[in-house]
Design a protein around this motif. Structure first.
Motif, PDB file in Angstrom:
ATOM      1  N   THR A   1       0.809  -1.220   0.000  1.00  0.00           N
ATOM      2  CA  THR A   1       0.000   0.000   0.000  1.00  0.00           C
ATOM      3  C   THR A   1       0.840   1.267   0.000  1.00  0.00           C
ATOM      4  O   THR A   1       0.298   2.354   0.205  1.00  0.00           O
ATOM      5  CB  THR A   1      -0.950   0.018   1.221  1.00  0.00           C
ATOM      6  N   ASN A   2       2.141   1.129  -0.184  1.00  0.00           N
ATOM      7  CA  ASN A   2       2.983   2.322  -0.265  1.00  0.00           C
ATOM      8  C   ASN A   2       3.927   2.258  -1.459  1.00  0.00           C
ATOM      9  O   ASN A   2       5.078   2.655  -1.393  1.00  0.00           O
ATOM     10  CB  ASN A   2       3.740   2.580   1.041  1.00  0.00           C
TER      11      ASN A   2
ATOM     12  N   THR B   1       6.431  -2.427   5.634  1.00  0.00           N
ATOM     13  CA  THR B   1       4.985  -2.273   5.487  1.00  0.00           C
ATOM     14  C   THR B   1       4.393  -1.610   6.718  1.00  0.00           C
ATOM     15  O   THR B   1       4.698  -1.989   7.851  1.00  0.00           O
ATOM     16  CB  THR B   1       4.306  -3.645   5.260  1.00  0.00           C
ATOM     17  N   SER B   2       3.528  -0.662   6.489  1.00  0.00           N
ATOM     18  CA  SER B   2       2.880   0.048   7.592  1.00  0.00           C
ATOM     19  C   SER B   2       2.001  -0.895   8.400  1.00  0.00           C
ATOM     20  O   SER B   2       1.361  -1.800   7.852  1.00  0.00           O
ATOM     21  CB  SER B   2       2.022   1.191   7.039  1.00  0.00           C
TER      22      SER B   2
ATOM     23  N   PRO C   1      -2.103  -0.124   7.238  1.00  0.00           N
ATOM     24  CA  PRO C   1      -2.254  -0.004   5.786  1.00  0.00           C
ATOM     25  C   PRO C   1      -3.646   0.513   5.429  1.00  0.00           C
ATOM     26  O   PRO C   1      -4.611   0.295   6.155  1.00  0.00           O
ATOM     27  CB  PRO C   1      -2.046  -1.436   5.294  1.00  0.00           C
TER      28      PRO C   1
END
Length: 929
Positions: A385-386, A611-612, A615
């Motif tokens: 997602t980034n 990864t956050s 997300p």
């Protein structure tokens, strides 16, 4: 007295890149002709000419319409009878209805009557339906039935299948019945509405259709498909196999009278089910719907929609969840009005309640990723997602250990260079061939890659080489022969890992032409190939022939990998760049034979690192929906995308005014001759027409993605950045991404329409007219100034610099790999760095014989690639290139301070540390003694 009608002058079939374009334009032309007939009547010279034109159009459409369910064979035949009987009002009404229904897609949503003028208002009502109302309708598709039947049998077959339809069915479909294997292949390549194919035992082999624009589709199968040698009993299974090869996303069903034992040993491709000796139409109907439903399913998007409907009490982070912080606000309600309620109802940080965790997926996200892997031909797929920048760093960190050697395409995306820093890789930069005239790089030739690998092998360092990293396709549209690169590199080192940056190539999976050059397709095909006896034999024969071969022979030979080579391929894709996804939606696709045993845990840790923990669920849902779209209509959308780009090419190449100031760069200009085995220089030539794209893509070392249209604008007197900003964007609202000194890049995508293309051509014509008028009124001095600007942009282009080398302080031995991590972090201490002014101090230092080493990444945009990386020796050519650049944006360079370089003391200290680590100081002492 009979009046002879003049020969109708219609656009030549050769003017069309595809039959779908021809079909759309022929129906539009037929509608216009029919309406003209209602005004003038069929009598007289004018009427006779119009009738002849209508007959010509119907004759052109006849062979094409058999591949489509609407308007259908019977309705088309009736249309022809109405014209023959001079029933002009009825004929015009029917032609108008068909053309309108095809243009609006109304035939997908309801029955469109052609025989009567009743309910004509339905056309207007259908056009006024809201997107929401259309979304509630049942999706429409077509089923191809392959069987050589009589007209009566066809009517029975069609009626029997349609009788199975029920109101509760989730989808609605119409059958298209074709007689032969060849017709089936033309049909699935031509008719984008087809979602399922039913192969019955009565099919024949050859098509009776001889229209060249349709038969061109058969050329895409390649010469290796020897279908002429097949026994009739094998036509059905072979048809299923070829369907899976050409369009693997389609569902195929085989109806056969052969025994189960005979069928079991045959390759049926992706055949979902075999029906033995029965006419069970209900079971066939249910299987067709079930197969489409499997692709239509969106696990996470559906879960998110259901969650948004649930009444909840929010006692976790995120005040915006359920939209509460907005609806209760007196000052930001305009945001809620702009976005609507659903986006906030679906906002949450919860991972339960039917949702899932991106970091540890066990539910709908896990299922959505599995569906994506199926769609893109991967073994595993992971959502991000980034953006693909993060995907690149995840893959690099998961696979590379400090000290591993990685061959990197120097002008790749900056995220790869930073990934090398984070992983502690020793980098060997490979050089793309330069396109000096256009201030851009091409791609890395296979010879360059093999040279680097063989040099490392000769130095005894091949065991340290871990990965090859290449961009496919490049920003400018250059596409590798992925199969050749992987095979030849594995022939030198059989366990190499390949990271293919396909940020701009996610759409390629859904076109038979493009697919053959994607990482996941090649990895799957290569795994199968390596297991074959034929490959083992070819490898053994080549090894015998190459015994004792010198380096030059190895470089000239197309090497064959050993049968025990490991296929290890990763592809990172920016779904949001070329498919439907919210911004930063990306995917990592994996086909690595050693993933489970060697990489999985490290990959999980790297994924956790980047990864956050929060997300964006909307991005994940858009990835899920984007996958659904391309599995069901990606083929259609990519086809239209290519057609749009080809339309731009043809317009610029043939318009007399546009040719004065603009030129679209051809494959011959962007790919040197030695890399084009086909010898083809252009997709379109005004005199010769269209080239065979399939032949080009199956043979050449590099090909040009036709959806990337690089327009040379130097002839306008404006540089690329000025033309982009001041002309296209500010004046006409046309948005583009990339420019070079004298070019701008237009990219068509799956959302590009023919109207958009028409607007672009209209704008370019207007710009050319204004230039013509300005030059017509210009004084002698103004003309001289214009000519000088053009010459500066077209002829006086600064040459692109090569990568110089890493300084000895960051190298181990004589081979070129550099420890970019050590250089990067050495620069963290300001005491180790100095600044030299680009306009004087740098050249003065070089004149004094001082070795200057960059302490930073220096990335001018455009062109957007790093011309300096930490630890790289600064050459005169690089300085000259920087001084000649007329761009305002150079990342890593501060005009107020100058170029950031390492001090001599820092380099001396770093050299001493490297010497101790590698034992170079000991070797030097021994040599001195």
């Amino acid at each position: 007295m009979n009046i002879a009608a003049p020969e109708p002058k219609l656009p030549s079939i050769g003017d069309y890149f595809s039959a779908t374009q021809l079909r759309a334009d022929r129906w539009s032309a037929l509608r216009e002709t029919a309406e003209a007939l209602t005004r003038h009547g069929p009598q007289g010279r004018k009427g006779a000419k119009l009738v002849a034109e209508a007959e010509t159009l119907l004759a052109a459409l006849g062979p094409i319409e058999r591949y489509w369910a609407f308007p259908g064979h019977a309705a088309f035949a009736h249309l022809k009878r109405m014209l023959d009987g001079r029933q002009i009002p009825e004929f015009a009404f029917a032609a108008r209805r068909v053309a309108r229904a095809l243009a609006t897609g109304a035939y997908r949503r309801r029955h469109v009557p052609l025989m009567t003028a009743e309910n004509e208002a339905e056309d207007i009502e259908d056009d006024t339906l809201s997107p929401g109302a259309r979304a509630l309708g049942r999706p429409y598709f077509e089923v191809l039935i392959v069987d050589n039947v009589t007209d009566a049998q066809e009517r029975w077959l069609r009626a029997s299948l349609l009788a199975m339809r029920r109101p509760e069915d989730a989808f609605v479909y119409e059958p298209v019945i074709l007689p032969s294997l060849e017709d089936a292949l033309i049909g699935i390549l031509f008719n984008h509405n087809v979602q399922a194919v039913v192969v019955r035992p009565g099919l024949k082999l050859k098509s009776a259709n001889k229209l060249p624009i349709l038969n061109a589709y058969l050329n895409r199968l390649g010469e290796e498909e020897d279908v002429d040698a097949l026994e009739p009993s094998h036509y059905g299974p072979e048809c299923c196999r070829l369907i899976a090869k050409v369009r693997p996303e389609l569902d195929a069903y085989l109806i056969t009278d052969r025994s189960a034992e005979d069928i079991a040993g045959l390759d049926l491709g992706g055949c979902r089910r075999v029906f033995y000796n029965q006419e069970d139409f209900l079971e066939l109907h249910l299987n067709i719907l079930r197969g489409v439903a499997k692709r239509h399913k969106t696990p996470f998007f559906t879960a998110l929609k259901e969650y948004s409907k649930q009444p909840t009490g929010v006692f976790h982070a995120m005040p915006i969840s359920r939209g509460k912080s907005i609806t209760r606000s007196h000052w930001i309600q305009d945001m809620g009005e702009f976005y609507g309620p659903n986006i906030f109802l679906a906002e949450t940080s919860a991972t339960s309640g039917g949702l899932d965790s991106l970091l540890e997926p066990r539910g709908p996200i896990k299922e959505a990723q599995e569906y994506a892997a199926r769609a893109f031909g991967a073994k595993q797929t992971f959502f991000a997602t980034n953006g693909t920048s993060t995907c690149n760093k995840i893959v690099v960190q998961a696979l590379i250990r400090p000290g591993d050697i990685v061959l990197v395409d120097r002008d790749c995306h900056k995220s790869h260079h930073y990934g090398m820093v984070l992983a502690g890789a020793n980098v060997v930069y490979t050089e793309s061939y330069p396109l000096h005239e256009y201030s851009m790089y091409g791609a890395v030739p296979i010879r360059e890659i093999k040279e680097k690998l063989l040099d490392l092998k000769a130095a005894g360092k091949l065991h340290k080489v871990r990965m090859i990293l290449l961009t496919n396709c490049t920003f400018d549209g250059l596409v590798y022969n992925v199969e050749r690169v992987m095979e030849e590199c594995l022939a030198i080192k059989k366990d190499l890992v390949f990271l293919w940056d396909e940020a701009w190539f996610a759409f390629a999976r859904f076109s038979p032409t493009y697919r053959q050059r994607t990482a996941m397709h090649v990895a799957g095909a290569l795994r199968e190939k390596l297991r074959s006896a034929a490959h083992a034999k070819a490898f053994a024969e080549q090894q015998k022939a190459l015994e004792g071969a010198d380096r030059e022979t190895l470089l000239k030979t197309r090497l064959i990998p050993p049968p025990d080579a490991r296929v290890r391929a990763y592809a990172t894709q920016s779904t949001h760049k070329t498919l439907t996804s919210l911004r930063q939606g990306s995917m990592i696709h994996v086909n690595d034979q050693d993933f489970k045993g060697e990489v999985e845990q490290a990959f999980h840790e790297a994924y956790m690192t980047h990864t956050s923990t929060s997300p964006n669920y909307q991005i994940i849902a858009s990835l899920d929906v984007g996958r659904r779209q391309v599995e069901l209509e990606g083929f259609e959308f990519v086809q239209h995308q290519v057609e749009a780009a080809m339309g731009i090419r043809r317009a610029v190449a043939t318009h007399p005014l546009l040719k004065k100031y603009f030129r679209i760069l051809t494959a011959g200009e962007m790919i040197p001759e030695e890399y084009r085995e086909s010898g083809v220089t252009s997709y379109y030539d005004p005199e010769q027409g269209w080239s065979d794209k399939w032949d080009i893509w199956s043979r050449d070392e590099f090909v040009l993605d036709p959806t990337r249209v690089t327009l040379a604008v130097g002839g306008t007197g404006w540089d690329g950045d000025t033309f982009k900003t001041r002309i296209l964007m500010d004046k006409y609202g046309i948005q583009i991404n990339k420019t070079s000194r004298n070019t701008v890049l237009f990219m068509t995508n799956i959302g590009t329409t023919r109207s958009s293309v028409a607007y672009l051509i209209e704008v370019l014509v207007e710009i050319a007219k204004e230039l013509d008028e300005r030059l017509d009124d210009a004084s002698k001095m103004e003309r001289l100034g214009f000519e000088r600007r053009v010459r500066s942009l077209v002829e006086l282009v600064p040459p692109l610099p090569d990568f110089s080398r890493f300084h000895e302080a960051f190298r181990e031995g004589e081979t070129p790999e550099g420890d970019i991590r050590s250089a990067f972090f050495l620069a963290y201490d300001e005491e180790n760095c100095d600044y030299l002014a680009l306009d004087g101090s740098v050249m003065a230092a070089l004149d004094e014989g001082r070795m200057l080493v960059s302490a930073s990444f220096i990335i001018p945009y455009p062109p957007g690639f790093p011309i300096l990386v930490p630890g790289q020796v600064i050459s005169r050519e690089i300085v000259a290139f920087m001084k000649a650049l007329d761009v305002s944006e150079i990342h890593g360079y501060r005009p107020d301070l100058g170029l950031r370089v390492f001090t001599d003391a820092a380099l001396a200290a770093a050299s001493g540390e490297t010497a101790k680590k590698t034992g170079r100081h000991k070797n030097a002492e021994e040599k001195a003694e």
